[in-house]
Scaffold this motif. Structure first.
Motif, PDB file in Angstrom:
ATOM      1  N   PHE A   1      41.353  33.985  37.927  1.00 54.02           N
ATOM      2  CA  PHE A   1      40.028  34.506  38.245  1.00 54.02           C
ATOM      3  C   PHE A   1      39.061  34.161  37.128  1.00 54.02           C
ATOM      4  N   SER A   2      37.810  33.875  37.497  1.00 53.91           N
ATOM      5  CA  SER A   2      36.761  33.826  36.481  1.00 53.91           C
ATOM      6  C   SER A   2      36.104  35.190  36.476  1.00 53.91           C
ATOM      7  N   LEU A   3      35.555  35.557  35.335  1.00 54.71           N
ATOM      8  CA  LEU A   3      34.932  36.860  35.194  1.00 54.71           C
ATOM      9  C   LEU A   3      33.773  36.732  34.221  1.00 54.71           C
ATOM     10  N   GLU A   4      32.623  37.272  34.606  1.00 55.25           N
ATOM     11  CA  GLU A   4      31.474  37.296  33.707  1.00 55.25           C
ATOM     12  C   GLU A   4      30.635  38.516  34.029  1.00 55.25           C
ATOM     13  N   GLY A   5      29.862  38.947  33.043  1.00 53.06           N
ATOM     14  CA  GLY A   5      28.986  40.087  33.248  1.00 53.06           C
ATOM     15  C   GLY A   5      28.844  40.915  31.991  1.00 53.06           C
ATOM     16  N   ALA A   6      28.480  42.178  32.178  1.00 54.83           N
ATOM     17  CA  ALA A   6      28.325  43.087  31.047  1.00 54.83           C
ATOM     18  C   ALA A   6      29.654  43.187  30.295  1.00 54.83           C
ATOM     19  N   PRO A   7      29.629  43.096  28.963  1.00 55.33           N
ATOM     20  CA  PRO A   7      30.884  43.135  28.203  1.00 55.33           C
ATOM     21  C   PRO A   7      31.763  44.342  28.540  1.00 55.33           C
ATOM     22  N   GLU A   8      31.158  45.512  28.756  1.00 56.40           N
ATOM     23  CA  GLU A   8      31.949  46.703  29.092  1.00 56.40           C
ATOM     24  C   GLU A   8      32.616  46.550  30.446  1.00 56.40           C
ATOM     25  N   ALA A   9      31.898  45.983  31.418  1.00 55.24           N
ATOM     26  CA  ALA A   9      32.472  45.763  32.755  1.00 55.24           C
ATOM     27  C   ALA A   9      33.611  44.755  32.679  1.00 55.24           C
ATOM     28  N   VAL A  10      33.403  43.682  31.925  1.00 53.59           N
ATOM     29  CA  VAL A  10      34.438  42.651  31.764  1.00 53.59           C
ATOM     30  C   VAL A  10      35.694  43.271  31.152  1.00 53.59           C
ATOM     31  N   ALA A  11      35.532  44.090  30.130  1.00 56.27           N
ATOM     32  CA  ALA A  11      36.686  44.729  29.477  1.00 56.27           C
ATOM     33  C   ALA A  11      37.429  45.644  30.445  1.00 56.27           C
ATOM     34  N   ILE A  12      36.708  46.427  31.223  1.00 55.04           N
ATOM     35  CA  ILE A  12      37.340  47.345  32.186  1.00 55.04           C
ATOM     36  C   ILE A  12      38.112  46.574  33.239  1.00 55.04           C
ATOM     37  N   ILE A  13      37.512  45.523  33.783  1.00 56.66           N
ATOM     38  CA  ILE A  13      38.184  44.741  34.833  1.00 56.66           C
ATOM     39  C   ILE A  13      39.408  44.030  34.274  1.00 56.66           C
ATOM     40  N   ARG A  14      39.305  43.510  33.063  1.00 58.34           N
ATOM     41  CA  ARG A  14      40.477  42.868  32.453  1.00 58.34           C
ATOM     42  C   ARG A  14      41.606  43.883  32.256  1.00 58.34           C
ATOM     43  N   ARG A  15      41.263  45.074  31.773  1.00 60.04           N
ATOM     44  CA  ARG A  15      42.297  46.114  31.579  1.00 60.04           C
ATOM     45  C   ARG A  15      42.928  46.520  32.910  1.00 60.04           C
ATOM     46  N   LEU A  16      42.194  46.408  33.986  1.00 58.50           N
ATOM     47  CA  LEU A  16      42.730  46.723  35.305  1.00 58.50           C
ATOM     48  C   LEU A  16      43.662  45.623  35.793  1.00 58.50           C
ATOM     49  N   MET A  17      43.263  44.372  35.643  1.00 61.49           N
ATOM     50  CA  MET A  17      43.986  43.259  36.257  1.00 61.49           C
ATOM     51  C   MET A  17      45.148  42.715  35.437  1.00 61.49           C
ATOM     52  N   GLU A  18      44.973  42.584  34.145  1.00 61.11           N
ATOM     53  CA  GLU A  18      45.978  41.897  33.335  1.00 61.11           C
ATOM     54  C   GLU A  18      47.341  42.578  33.305  1.00 61.11           C
ATOM     55  N   PRO A  19      47.431  43.915  33.313  1.00 61.03           N
ATOM     56  CA  PRO A  19      48.768  44.519  33.343  1.00 61.03           C
ATOM     57  C   PRO A  19      49.567  44.181  34.605  1.00 61.03           C
ATOM     58  N   PHE A  20      48.872  43.769  35.664  1.00 59.28           N
ATOM     59  CA  PHE A  20      49.551  43.393  36.903  1.00 59.28           C
ATOM     60  C   PHE A  20      49.859  41.901  36.955  1.00 59.28           C
ATOM     61  N   GLY A  21      49.653  41.216  35.831  1.00 59.92           N
ATOM     62  CA  GLY A  21      49.983  39.799  35.745  1.00 59.92           C
ATOM     63  C   GLY A  21      48.894  38.873  36.247  1.00 59.92           C
ATOM     64  N   MET A  22      47.699  39.399  36.482  1.00 61.45           N
ATOM     65  CA  MET A  22      46.607  38.554  36.953  1.00 61.45           C
ATOM     66  C   MET A  22      45.935  37.872  35.767  1.00 61.45           C
ATOM     67  N   ARG A  23      45.633  36.585  35.947  1.00 63.84           N
ATOM     68  CA  ARG A  23      44.997  35.789  34.900  1.00 63.84           C
ATOM     69  C   ARG A  23      43.489  35.862  35.048  1.00 63.84           C
ATOM     70  N   VAL A  24      42.796  36.117  33.948  1.00 60.30           N
ATOM     71  CA  VAL A  24      41.343  36.246  33.958  1.00 60.30           C
ATOM     72  C   VAL A  24      40.768  35.343  32.872  1.00 60.30           C
ATOM     73  N   ALA A  25      39.842  34.459  33.259  1.00 59.47           N
ATOM     74  CA  ALA A  25      39.136  33.603  32.313  1.00 59.47           C
ATOM     75  C   ALA A  25      37.695  34.090  32.239  1.00 59.47           C
ATOM     76  N   VAL A  26      37.280  34.553  31.074  1.00 61.38           N
ATOM     77  CA  VAL A  26      35.921  35.053  30.895  1.00 61.38           C
ATOM     78  C   VAL A  26      34.999  33.867  30.619  1.00 61.38           C
ATOM     79  N   ILE A  27      33.907  33.789  31.397  1.00 62.57           N
ATOM     80  CA  ILE A  27      32.937  32.712  31.224  1.00 62.57           C
ATOM     81  C   ILE A  27      31.564  33.318  30.940  1.00 62.57           C
ATOM     82  N   ASP A  28      30.661  32.502  30.463  1.00 58.34           N
ATOM     83  CA  ASP A  28      29.289  32.932  30.211  1.00 58.34           C
ATOM     84  C   ASP A  28      28.512  32.809  31.527  1.00 58.34           C
ATOM     85  N   PRO A  29      27.681  33.794  31.875  1.00 58.52           N
ATOM     86  CA  PRO A  29      26.916  33.698  33.126  1.00 58.52           C
ATOM     87  C   PRO A  29      26.091  32.419  33.244  1.00 58.52           C
TER      88      PRO A  29
END
Length: 198
Positions: free
Chosen positions: A126-154
């Motif tokens: 998954f790509s992910l971008e947005g408010a740093p707090e939102a990005v951190a929350i979504i990563r904490r939700l997804m990564e423990p389930f083995g989902m890969r997240v690549a943070v990009i700049d908007p």
């Protein structure tokens, strides 16, 4: 909570649940009931109040309007995370929700979903971008389930989207061109199909 009841909303909700993430329901403006889902109706503000993360699973052309309607029909949205799933639009398209206090982001699965065919989200980046707090929350939700997240700049979203188009749409086009070429080269039908899909 998913906003939307279309194919994308149903598919991603099923896939998130299969990956271990609880989906509280799908909210619909209409009275449509969906088998296998908790379908929520009525005032959207009530549905939003009960959710921490809200996924706008609507067509790309409807994201901005949906965000504006949700913001208009809601009180303050402090501590709520809103995310849309478009690969083409950056998180700023849901700005009205940010103005109401929400944390906003855009999350896009780098994958072409076939209608009616589920996918294991743990094998899809998954790509992910947005408010740093939102990005951190979504990563904490997804990564423990083995989902890969690549943070990009908007600001890099157009380049990201172009790459996604090349990988999905152009691959199909190249396969359509390669198939008859293989047949003209004497490769049988079944072998040509296997080669093109390899």
């Amino acid at each position: 909570l998913f906003i939307g009841t279309g194919r994308a909303a149903q598919g991603r909700a099923r896939e998130f649940e299969a990956a271990g993430i609880t989906v509280t329901g799908l909210w619909s403006r209409g009275r449509k009931k969906l088998p296998g889902f908790r379908t929520l109706h009525g005032p959207v503000a009530k549905a939003l109040a009960a959710a921490d993360i809200i996924v706008l699973a609507v067509p790309d052309g409807a994201i901005a309007g949906t965000a504006a309607r949700l913001a208009k029909r809601s009180g303050k949205l402090l501590t709520k995370v809103f995310v849309h799933l478009s690969g083409a639009h950056e998180s700023g398209v849901i700005e009205p929700l940010r103005k109401k206090g929400a944390l906003t982001a855009a999350m896009h699965p780098f994958y072409s979903f076939a209608p009616g065919v589920g996918a294991d989200l743990r094998s899809i980046p998954f790509s992910l971008e947005g408010a740093p707090e939102a990005v951190a929350i979504i990563r904490r939700l997804m990564e423990p389930f083995g989902m890969r997240v690549a943070v990009i700049d908007p600001k890099d979203k157009p380049l990201y989207h172009a790459a996604a188009v090349f990988c999905s749409n152009f691959t199909a086009g190249l396969q359509a061109v390669a198939d008859p070429m293989l047949r003209d080269a004497g490769v049988g039908d079944m072998d040509a199909r296997l080669m093109v899909s390899a």
